[in-house]
Design a protein around this motif. Structure first.
Motif, PDB file in Angstrom:
ATOM      1  N   LEU A 129      -5.597 -18.234 -13.443  1.00 16.14           N
ATOM      2  CA  LEU A 129      -5.899 -19.286 -14.408  1.00 16.14           C
ATOM      3  C   LEU A 129      -7.384 -19.218 -14.730  1.00 16.14           C
ATOM      4  CD1 LEU A 129      -5.039 -21.812 -16.009  1.00 16.14           C
ATOM      5  CD2 LEU A 129      -5.494 -23.160 -13.955  1.00 16.14           C
ATOM      6  N   LEU A 214       1.769 -29.901 -25.866  1.00 19.22           N
ATOM      7  CA  LEU A 214       1.653 -29.299 -24.549  1.00 19.22           C
ATOM      8  C   LEU A 214       2.942 -29.393 -23.727  1.00 19.22           C
ATOM      9  CD1 LEU A 214      -0.068 -27.959 -22.348  1.00 19.22           C
ATOM     10  CD2 LEU A 214      -1.011 -30.219 -21.807  1.00 19.22           C
ATOM     11  N   ARG A 218       4.941 -26.111 -22.134  1.00 25.26           N
ATOM     12  CA  ARG A 218       5.285 -25.972 -20.714  1.00 25.26           C
ATOM     13  C   ARG A 218       6.791 -25.784 -20.550  1.00 25.26           C
ATOM     14  NH1 ARG A 218       3.891 -29.883 -15.472  1.00 25.26           N
ATOM     15  NH2 ARG A 218       5.201 -28.712 -14.020  1.00 25.26           N
ATOM     16  N   LEU A 223       3.433 -21.604 -19.428  1.00 22.90           N
ATOM     17  CA  LEU A 223       2.367 -21.916 -18.473  1.00 22.90           C
ATOM     18  C   LEU A 223       2.675 -21.402 -17.077  1.00 22.90           C
ATOM     19  CD1 LEU A 223       1.511 -25.626 -19.413  1.00 22.90           C
ATOM     20  CD2 LEU A 223       0.704 -23.510 -20.470  1.00 22.90           C
ATOM     21  N   ASP A 224       3.831 -20.785 -16.898  1.00 22.99           N
ATOM     22  CA  ASP A 224       4.263 -20.400 -15.551  1.00 22.99           C
ATOM     23  C   ASP A 224       3.491 -19.221 -14.978  1.00 22.99           C
ATOM     24  OD1 ASP A 224       6.120 -22.364 -15.982  1.00 22.99           O
ATOM     25  OD2 ASP A 224       7.862 -21.031 -16.049  1.00 22.99           O
ATOM     26  N   THR A 227      -2.550 -17.392 -17.041  1.00 23.71           N
ATOM     27  CA  THR A 227      -2.884 -18.070 -18.291  1.00 23.71           C
ATOM     28  C   THR A 227      -4.395 -18.174 -18.465  1.00 23.71           C
ATOM     29  OG1 THR A 227      -0.877 -19.413 -18.105  1.00 23.71           O
ATOM     30  CG2 THR A 227      -2.548 -20.156 -19.670  1.00 23.71           C
ATOM     31  N   TRP A 229      -6.957 -20.196 -20.964  1.00 18.56           N
ATOM     32  CA  TRP A 229      -7.090 -21.264 -21.961  1.00 18.56           C
ATOM     33  C   TRP A 229      -8.393 -21.106 -22.723  1.00 18.56           C
ATOM     34  CZ3 TRP A 229      -3.870 -24.894 -23.771  1.00 18.56           C
ATOM     35  CH2 TRP A 229      -2.734 -25.221 -23.027  1.00 18.56           C
ATOM     36  N   CYS A 270      -5.041 -29.711 -19.860  1.00 14.99           N
ATOM     37  CA  CYS A 270      -4.452 -28.385 -20.052  1.00 14.99           C
ATOM     38  C   CYS A 270      -4.500 -27.551 -18.768  1.00 14.99           C
ATOM     39  CB  CYS A 270      -5.169 -27.640 -21.170  1.00 14.99           C
ATOM     40  SG  CYS A 270      -4.949 -28.361 -22.816  1.00 14.99           S
ATOM     41  N   GLU A 273      -2.026 -28.952 -16.233  1.00 15.70           N
ATOM     42  CA  GLU A 273      -0.641 -28.638 -16.598  1.00 15.70           C
ATOM     43  C   GLU A 273      -0.302 -27.210 -16.189  1.00 15.70           C
ATOM     44  OE1 GLU A 273       2.150 -30.038 -18.033  1.00 15.70           O
ATOM     45  OE2 GLU A 273       1.214 -31.976 -17.641  1.00 15.70           O
ATOM     46  N   SER A 274      -1.225 -26.290 -16.408  1.00 13.27           N
ATOM     47  CA  SER A 274      -1.010 -24.912 -15.979  1.00 13.27           C
ATOM     48  C   SER A 274      -0.900 -24.822 -14.464  1.00 13.27           C
ATOM     49  CB  SER A 274      -2.145 -24.011 -16.469  1.00 13.27           C
ATOM     50  OG  SER A 274      -2.004 -23.697 -17.831  1.00 13.27           O
ATOM     51  N   GLN A 278       2.423 -23.451 -12.659  1.00  9.77           N
ATOM     52  CA  GLN A 278       2.350 -22.246 -11.842  1.00  9.77           C
ATOM     53  C   GLN A 278       2.868 -22.505 -10.431  1.00  9.77           C
ATOM     54  OE1 GLN A 278      -1.727 -20.938 -12.145  1.00  9.77           O
ATOM     55  NE2 GLN A 278      -1.413 -19.967 -14.130  1.00  9.77           N
TER      56      GLN A 278
END
Length: 287
Positions: A129, A214, A218, A223-224, A227, A229, A270, A273-274, A278
Motif C-alpha cells: 500500500l 469508494l 471496494r 482494494l484487495d 494498491t 493511491w 481511502c 479502506e485499502s 487487504q
C-alpha cells in the motif's frame, strides 16, 4: 550536556533557526525537528539521524531527555523561541539529517520474480500500500497524510511534481514522528511513479470527485491487492492527463451536507479502506 546557551544571536542559534528555510535545508541536508514526541520517535527509530539536541532544563527533566544519545545543549526559553518555527514551542528542538528514499526502493525495477510485497502470499505478508501525493502544497495536509499512511500500515509515501518539501517544519510537525516510520520519496514525476507501480502489479487509484464511490470500488475487489493511491492538489485536484494514468478514479461519498472533504481526511479514509480490504482478503485466502 554543555553549559547553558543563553545568547539568541549566537551563530549556532541562527544556524538552527535558518533550517526553517527550504534553500538552507537543501544546502545543508538537515532539517528542524520540534517537540518531545517527535524527538522521542527519532531517538527510538532513527537515532543515527540526530545531529544536535537543544532543550530547556525544565523540558529535559519533564521529558526525560537528560541523557539523549546525541550532542545536547541546555538553552534558555528565549534561545529556544528563536530556534523554533512554532509560536509556542515545547522546549525541545533537534537538528536531523534528511533521509529521503529513492523511488527505486519503493518500486524497484521490475524483473523476473519481482512483485509487490505480499502479492504471492508466500511469506504471509500483506499486499503493498503506497500513497502518492501529486502537487500537494499544504504542509499540514502532506504531514497528516504521511501520518495516516503510517497508521494504515502503508509501505511508503511518494511526493511527486512540485509537492511540498517533506522536511518543511510544518510537514514534520504534522507527521508527529511518523516521518521516521514510513519511507518518503521525493523528486519524481507522477508518470514515472505510476509506471513503476503498475510494472510491479499494483492497482493505481486516484482520489477524485469525478470517480466511482469508494464502497463500490471496494465491493469490486479493487482494494484487495497491492494498491497505490494518488492524491492531488488541494485546490485543483488532478488533471485530465493525471487521471488517464490511473486504473480508476474513486471518490469518498458525502452522505451529509458538507460541501467537500479535506484532502487529508479523504486520503485517510481511502488508505484505511485499502488496509481493511487487504486484511479481509488476506485472512480469507490464508490456509
Amino acid at each position: 550536556m554543555s553549559d547553558l546557551l543563553e545568547n539568541p544571536r549566537a551563530g549556532r542559534v541562527k544556524a538552527v533557526a535558518a533550517l526553517a528555510k527550504k534553500d538552507v535545508r537543501a544546502d545543508t541536508g538537515l532539517f528542524l525537528l520540534e517537540g518531545p514526541q517527535a524527538v522521542r520517535e527519532a531517538i527510538e527509530y532513527r537515532p543515527e539521524l540526530l545531529r544536535e539536541l537543544y532543550v530547556t532544563p525544565t523540558a529535559a527533566a519533564r521529558y526525560g531527555l537528560d541523557d539523549a544519545p546525541v550532542d545536547t545543549w541546555f538553552v534558555t526559553e528565549q534561545v529556544l523561541d528563536t530556534m523554533a518555527d512554532t509560536v509556542t514551542p515545547q522546549g525541545v528542538v533537534a537538528v536531523c539529517q534528511q533521509f529521503p528514499t529513492s523511488v527505486r526502493e519503493v518500486f524497484p525495477d521490475a524483473g523476473p520474480g519481482l512483485e509487490a510485497r505480499g502479492a504471492s502470499a508466500t511469506d504471509g505478508a500483506l499486499p503493498g500500500l503506497v500513497a502518492i501525493l501529486e502537487q500537494v502544497r499544504d504542509p499540514g495536509n502532506a504531514g497528516t497524510i504521511i501520518r495516516a499512511a503510517d497508521a494504515a500500515g502503508a509501505d511508503a509515501v511518494v511526493l511527486t511534481g512540485r509537492s511540498v518539501d517533506p522536511y518543511n517544519p510544518k510537514v514534520v510537525r504534522s507527521t508527529t514522528g511518523s516521518l521516521f516510520h514510513v519511507p518518503v520519496s521525493v523528486g519524481v514525476t507522477l508518470a514515472d511513479t505510476v509506471a513503476r507501480a503498475r510494472a510491479l502489479g499494483y492497482t493505481v487509484l486516484a482520489a477524485d470527485v469525478s470517480g466511482d464511490d469508494l464502497p463500490d470500488v471496494r465491493a469490486d475487489g479493487m482494494l484487495d491487492g497491492p494498491t497505490a493511491w494518488v492524491f492531488g492538489n488541494e485546490a485543483r485536484g488532478l488533471t485530465t492527463e493525471d487521471l488517464e494514468l490511473v486504473d480508476r478514479a474513486v471518490k469518498v461519498p458525502i452522505y451529509g451536507r458538507a460541501e467537500s472533504m479535506n484532502l487529508a481526511t479523504a486520503a485517510s479514509v481511502c488508505l484505511y479502506e485499502s488496509a481493511f480490504a487487504q486484511r479481509v482478503a488476506s485472512s480469507s485466502t490464508a490456509p
